[in-house]
Scaffold this motif. Structure first.
Motif, PDB file in Angstrom:
ATOM      1  N   UNK A   1      -4.845   9.810  -2.307  1.00 51.67           N
ATOM      2  CA  UNK A   1      -5.294   8.570  -2.939  1.00 51.67           C
ATOM      3  C   UNK A   1      -4.364   7.443  -2.495  1.00 51.67           C
ATOM      4  N   UNK A   2      -4.735   6.234  -2.817  1.00 51.65           N
ATOM      5  CA  UNK A   2      -3.966   5.064  -2.399  1.00 51.65           C
ATOM      6  C   UNK A   2      -3.771   4.110  -3.563  1.00 51.65           C
ATOM      7  N   UNK A   3      -2.530   3.645  -3.727  1.00 58.30           N
ATOM      8  CA  UNK A   3      -2.228   2.569  -4.673  1.00 58.30           C
ATOM      9  C   UNK A   3      -2.117   1.289  -3.865  1.00 58.30           C
ATOM     10  N   UNK A   4      -2.795   0.250  -4.342  1.00 53.45           N
ATOM     11  CA  UNK A   4      -2.729  -1.037  -3.671  1.00 53.45           C
ATOM     12  C   UNK A   4      -2.255  -2.069  -4.688  1.00 53.45           C
ATOM     13  N   UNK A   5      -1.155  -2.721  -4.383  1.00 57.65           N
ATOM     14  CA  UNK A   5      -0.602  -3.757  -5.243  1.00 57.65           C
ATOM     15  C   UNK A   5      -1.163  -5.098  -4.777  1.00 57.65           C
ATOM     16  N   UNK A   6      -1.938  -5.749  -5.626  1.00 53.21           N
ATOM     17  CA  UNK A   6      -2.540  -7.024  -5.247  1.00 53.21           C
ATOM     18  C   UNK A   6      -2.092  -8.116  -6.199  1.00 53.21           C
TER      19      UNK A   6
ATOM     20  N   UNK B   1      -6.767   4.123   6.238  1.00 58.15           N
ATOM     21  CA  UNK B   1      -6.345   4.899   7.407  1.00 58.15           C
ATOM     22  C   UNK B   1      -7.045   4.433   8.677  1.00 58.15           C
ATOM     23  N   UNK B   2      -8.295   3.997   8.572  1.00 59.31           N
ATOM     24  CA  UNK B   2      -8.995   3.468   9.754  1.00 59.31           C
ATOM     25  C   UNK B   2      -8.295   2.214  10.284  1.00 59.31           C
ATOM     26  N   UNK B   3      -7.876   1.343   9.391  1.00 55.73           N
ATOM     27  CA  UNK B   3      -7.155   0.131   9.812  1.00 55.73           C
ATOM     28  C   UNK B   3      -5.847   0.527  10.482  1.00 55.73           C
ATOM     29  N   UNK B   4      -5.143   1.428   9.837  1.00 57.35           N
ATOM     30  CA  UNK B   4      -3.862   1.928  10.337  1.00 57.35           C
ATOM     31  C   UNK B   4      -4.016   2.478  11.754  1.00 57.35           C
ATOM     32  N   UNK B   5      -5.029   3.310  11.951  1.00 58.00           N
ATOM     33  CA  UNK B   5      -5.261   3.903  13.267  1.00 58.00           C
ATOM     34  C   UNK B   5      -5.708   2.862  14.295  1.00 58.00           C
TER      35      UNK B   5
ATOM     36  N   UNK C   1      -7.251   3.605  -5.513  1.00 58.54           N
ATOM     37  CA  UNK C   1      -8.530   3.691  -4.825  1.00 58.54           C
ATOM     38  C   UNK C   1      -9.253   4.995  -5.091  1.00 58.54           C
ATOM     39  N   UNK C   2     -10.544   4.883  -4.971  1.00 61.99           N
ATOM     40  CA  UNK C   2     -11.394   6.062  -4.958  1.00 61.99           C
ATOM     41  C   UNK C   2     -11.264   6.693  -3.575  1.00 61.99           C
ATOM     42  N   UNK C   3     -11.699   7.938  -3.478  1.00 59.83           N
ATOM     43  CA  UNK C   3     -11.597   8.652  -2.200  1.00 59.83           C
ATOM     44  C   UNK C   3     -12.225   7.872  -1.047  1.00 59.83           C
ATOM     45  N   UNK C   4     -13.376   7.248  -1.308  1.00 58.10           N
ATOM     46  CA  UNK C   4     -14.079   6.574  -0.225  1.00 58.10           C
ATOM     47  C   UNK C   4     -13.380   5.306   0.250  1.00 58.10           C
ATOM     48  N   UNK C   5     -12.424   4.803  -0.502  1.00 54.73           N
ATOM     49  CA  UNK C   5     -11.684   3.620  -0.054  1.00 54.73           C
ATOM     50  C   UNK C   5     -10.458   3.991   0.771  1.00 54.73           C
ATOM     51  N   UNK C   6      -9.847   5.126   0.470  1.00 58.12           N
ATOM     52  CA  UNK C   6      -8.616   5.522   1.152  1.00 58.12           C
ATOM     53  C   UNK C   6      -8.829   5.653   2.654  1.00 58.12           C
ATOM     54  N   UNK C   7      -9.987   6.170   3.066  1.00 58.94           N
ATOM     55  CA  UNK C   7     -10.169   6.351   4.514  1.00 58.94           C
ATOM     56  C   UNK C   7     -10.258   5.019   5.253  1.00 58.94           C
ATOM     57  N   UNK C   8     -10.664   3.941   4.573  1.00 61.43           N
ATOM     58  CA  UNK C   8     -10.688   2.634   5.248  1.00 61.43           C
ATOM     59  C   UNK C   8      -9.274   2.150   5.541  1.00 61.43           C
TER      60      UNK C   8
ATOM     61  N   UNK D   1       0.837  -1.202   0.000  1.00 60.47           N
ATOM     62  CA  UNK D   1       0.000   0.000   0.000  1.00 60.47           C
ATOM     63  C   UNK D   1       0.871   1.249   0.000  1.00 60.47           C
ATOM     64  N   UNK D   2       0.538   2.176  -0.907  1.00 58.04           N
ATOM     65  CA  UNK D   2       1.215   3.469  -0.953  1.00 58.04           C
ATOM     66  C   UNK D   2       0.172   4.569  -1.075  1.00 58.04           C
ATOM     67  N   UNK D   3       0.307   5.594  -0.256  1.00 60.51           N
ATOM     68  CA  UNK D   3      -0.579   6.748  -0.397  1.00 60.51           C
ATOM     69  C   UNK D   3       0.169   7.836  -1.161  1.00 60.51           C
TER      70      UNK D   3
END
Length: 184
Positions: free
Chosen positions: A81-86, A106-110, A97-104, A70-72
């Motif tokens: 925004x966030x890049x996710x390598x899968x 950060x929620x996990x991170x927090x 990611x779309x904006x609404x996915x990036x906050x999830x 994961x890279x923001x």
């Protein structure tokens, strides 16, 4: 010649309203417990649902996701925004990611910072391993039971045909949303 596969499961995705209900019920279920471990896992489940619904990730890709995948970054417009390598199905791909996915993310991170690391100021250096992990850092193997309970609590476990929904239904939701917006 095209031959349909009778063993292939056809799933309906969720509607926008159903996804919002699922996320609202997830919040309620988090608040309905006083057990820190259950609160943590229900929070992880909510974030799993959010990432699945707003990235189109396959469930097994999400479960294998690690923090180094994961890279923001800031977009040209200045939005985060966030890049996710899968990796999955024998290939690798990048999800932006779309904006609404990036906050999830950060929620996990927090959540991990709060429960596992005790709000350590060195979180950036300490956070590694699986994104969807237990408080002790071990990988969460599955959200199947928790997701089933969440979908039942939200009264959306079955689609309009009576077929049971699962984590893949969020991938179908995402694809439907993209098609409706004219984006592939």
């Amino acid at each position: 010649m095209f031959v349909s596969r009778p063993d292939k499961v056809r799933r309906f995705g969720f509607s926008d309203v159903e996804v919002q209900i699922i996320l609202r019920i997830a919040d309620q279920r988090i608040e309905d417990t006083d057990n820190d471990h259950v609160t943590y896992l229900r929070g992880m489940l909510k974030d799993f649902v959010g990432l699945m619904a707003f990235t189109g990730m396959r469930p097994f890709e999400a479960m294998k996701l690690q923090w180094h995948d994961i890279q923001t970054f800031n977009t040209d417009g200045g939005k985060l925004a966030t890049k996710i390598y899968v990796s999955g199905k024998n290939k690798e791909r990048i999800l932006v990611t779309r904006d609404d996915a990036t906050h999830y993310v950060f929620d996990i991170y927090e959540r991990i910072n709060f429960y596992r690391l005790g709000n350590s100021p060195d979180i950036v250096d300490q956070l590694d391993g699986y994104v969807f992990s237990q408080i002790d850092g071990t990988q969460i193997k599955s959200f199947k039971k928790g997701l089933r309970a969440l979908l039942e609590a939200a009264n959306v476990r079955q689609d309009i045909r009576g077929k049971e929904r699962d984590a893949y239904s969020f991938r179908h939701y995402y694809a439907t949303q993209r098609l409706q917006k004219g984006v592939s």
